[in-house]
Design an enzyme around this catalytic site. Structure first.
Site, PDB file in Angstrom:
ATOM      1  N   ASP A  18      15.384   4.571 -13.775  1.00 56.86           N
ATOM      2  CA  ASP A  18      14.996   3.533 -14.743  1.00 56.86           C
ATOM      3  C   ASP A  18      14.391   4.226 -15.960  1.00 56.86           C
ATOM      4  OD1 ASP A  18      15.808   1.653 -12.932  1.00 56.86           O
ATOM      5  OD2 ASP A  18      13.786   1.100 -12.277  1.00 56.86           O
ATOM      6  N   ARG A  47       0.160  -3.956  -8.148  1.00 60.23           N
ATOM      7  CA  ARG A  47       0.222  -2.706  -8.924  1.00 60.23           C
ATOM      8  C   ARG A  47       1.495  -2.696  -9.757  1.00 60.23           C
ATOM      9  NH1 ARG A  47      -2.154   1.039  -4.155  1.00 60.23           N
ATOM     10  NH2 ARG A  47      -0.100   0.736  -3.249  1.00 60.23           N
ATOM     11  N   ALA A  85       2.642  -5.365  -3.219  1.00 57.26           N
ATOM     12  CA  ALA A  85       3.497  -4.746  -4.243  1.00 57.26           C
ATOM     13  C   ALA A  85       3.297  -5.364  -5.620  1.00 57.26           C
ATOM     14  CB  ALA A  85       4.968  -4.843  -3.823  1.00 57.26           C
ATOM     15  N   ASN A 114      14.591   1.662  -3.627  1.00 58.62           N
ATOM     16  CA  ASN A 114      13.324   0.928  -3.516  1.00 58.62           C
ATOM     17  C   ASN A 114      13.055   0.496  -2.079  1.00 58.62           C
ATOM     18  OD1 ASN A 114      12.978   1.138  -6.263  1.00 58.62           O
ATOM     19  ND2 ASN A 114      13.382  -1.019  -6.708  1.00 58.62           N
ATOM     20  N   ASP A 137      12.299  -6.308  -3.081  1.00 61.39           N
ATOM     21  CA  ASP A 137      12.815  -5.164  -2.310  1.00 61.39           C
ATOM     22  C   ASP A 137      11.826  -4.750  -1.221  1.00 61.39           C
ATOM     23  OD1 ASP A 137      15.011  -5.153  -4.027  1.00 61.39           O
ATOM     24  OD2 ASP A 137      14.110  -3.667  -5.364  1.00 61.39           O
TER      25      ASP A 137
END
Ligand code: ADP
Length: 305
Positions: free
Chosen positions: A15, A286, A283, A45, A253
Site C-alpha cells: 500500500d 489503532r 483493530a 492481512n 480482515d
C-alpha cells in the site's frame, strides 16, 4: 510445522500512501506528503492477524521478485506466518496507490500484479498445504477461478471460509462450499442484487443462505455481527465491545481471520464470532491495517450481556 490451524489463500499488496491537500484533476500535478509504504492485501492481512493471535498460519499467495515482495515476505515472517506457500515472480507485486485528503477520504488505484497470477495450478501445486490446514480462508483479490480450484482441491474434512471482497457473482459450487460466507453490508447488498429499503441483516442472511452456503456471517461495524447457520436454522446477533474507533482499515480482515481460526479449533459459530468481534474491535483502536492487529493479551473484554 505439522499441520496448520489456518491456511489463508489470497492477495498480498504494497500500500503506497500519500497525503494530499486535494486530488489532482486530469492533466494536473499536485504535491503530496512523504510516501508511506505499508504491507497490505486481504490475504496478507488475514494471515498476519491470525498469526499475531497465536494461530499456526500459512499463506498461499504470489508476490513479485521485487522490493515490495521482499517487504511483504519480511512483514509476514515477522508476524510468524509460514511463507513456504508464497510464490515469487511472474509479475510485479500487487500495489495499491492511495491518496488521502484532509477529510480522511481515500482514493485508491489497485494494480493486482502478481495477485492476478495466483492460478488454479498454484492451488493444485499446494494440495498438501490445503490438506494440512483445518480451515482455509479466501477472499476475491485473486482470480475467481483460483478460489473455485480451492473448492475442488479441499479434502472432505476441509472447511472454507470466504469473504467475497471485492464482491463478484459467485459460482454455485463456491457458494455451496462456504462455511461461512462472510459479508459486510455492501457485499451483502451486491450479492443480493440491490435490496429494498427497510431490509434487515436477518433478511439478508436468510436470502444469502438460500443461495447455498452452509452458514452466513454479516459484519455490522460497531454493532458487531450476525451469524446464521443453515444447519440449525438459527440466527444470532453478536454485539461488539464498545471502543473508541480510530481507523477501521483492515478490521474486517482481522475479524475474518479470528473467526476462521476459532472455527478450526472446533468452536461453534456464535462462540467463534464472540471472539472475532473482540479482535475486530481491537483493530479499530489503532491506525493502519496490519499495524493495528492485536495479540491475545491486547483484546478488549467481551461486552456485558
Ligand atoms: P468491513 O471493515 O469489511 O466493512 P465492518 O465495518 O462490518 O466490515 O467491520 C468488521 C468487524 O470489525 C465488525 O464485525 C466488528 O467486529 C469490528 N468493528 C468495525 N468497526 C467497529 C467499531 N467502530 N467498534 C467496534 N468494532 C468494530
Amino acid at each position: 510445522m505439522d499441520g496448520y490451524d489456518l491456511l489463508v489463500v489470497g492477495s498480498a499488496n504494497a500500500d503506497l500512501v500519500i497525503g494530499v491537500e486535494r486530488r489532482p484533476g486530469p492533466g494536473e500535478t499536485v504535491l503530496g506528503s512523504d510516501l508511506a509504504i505499508h504491507p497490505g492485501g486481504k490475504g496478507a492481512n488475514q494471515s498476519v492477524a491470525a498469526a499475531r493471535l497465536g494461530a499456526r498460519t500459512a499463506l498461499l499467495a504470489r508476490v513479485g521478485e521485487d522490493a515490495h515482495g521482499r517487504l511483504l515476505l519480511e512483514s509476514l515472517r515477522a508476524a510468524g506466518v509460514d511463507v513456504t506457500g508464497v510464490r515469487v515472480g511472474g509479475a510485479p507485486t500487487g500495489v495499491a496507490l492511495i491518496t488521502v485528503d484532509p477529510s480522511g477520504d481515500n482514493s485508491i488505484v489497485v494494480s493486482p500484479g502478481a495477485n492476478a497470477r495466483l492460478t488454479a495450478a498454484d492451488v493444485r501445486g499446494a494440495a498438501e498445504l490445503l490438506r494440512s490446514a483445518r480451515v482455509v480462508s479466501a477472499q476475491l483479490e485473486i482470480p475467481l477461478e483460483t478460489v473455485a480450484e480451492i473448492v475442488r482441491t479441499l479434502p472432505p474434512t476441509g472447511r472454507l471460509v470466504l469473504n467475497p471482497s471485492p464482491p463478484r457473482e459467485l459460482p454455485a459450487a463456491v457458494l455451496a462450499a462456504c462455511d461461512p460466507l462472510i459479508v459486510n453490508e455492501h457485499e451483502a447488498r451486491f450479492l443480493l442484487g440491490g435490496t429494498a429499503a427497510g431490509d434487515t441483516p436477518e433478511s439478508w442472511a436468510r436470502r444469502l443462505l438460500a443461495r447455498g452456503p452452509r452458514s452466513v456471517v454479516v459484519t455490522l461495524g460497531a454493532a458487531g455481527a450476525l451469524v446464521a447457520d443453515g444447519r440449525t436454522g438459527t440466527a444470532v446477533r453478536v454485539p461488539a465491545p464498545r471502543v473508541a474507533a480510530v481507523d477501521t482499515t483492515g478490521a474486517g480482515d482481522a475479524f475474518t481471520a479470528a473467526l476462521a481460526w476459532r472455527l478450526g479449533r472446533g468452536e461453534d459459530l456464535p462462540t467463534a464470532a464472540a471472539y472475532a468481534v473482540r479482535v475486530g474491535a481491537a483493530a479499530v483502536t489503532r491506525s493502519g491495517a496490519q499495524s493495528s492487529y492485536p495479540t491475545e493479551r491486547e483484546l478488549p473484554a467481551a461486552p456485558e450481556e
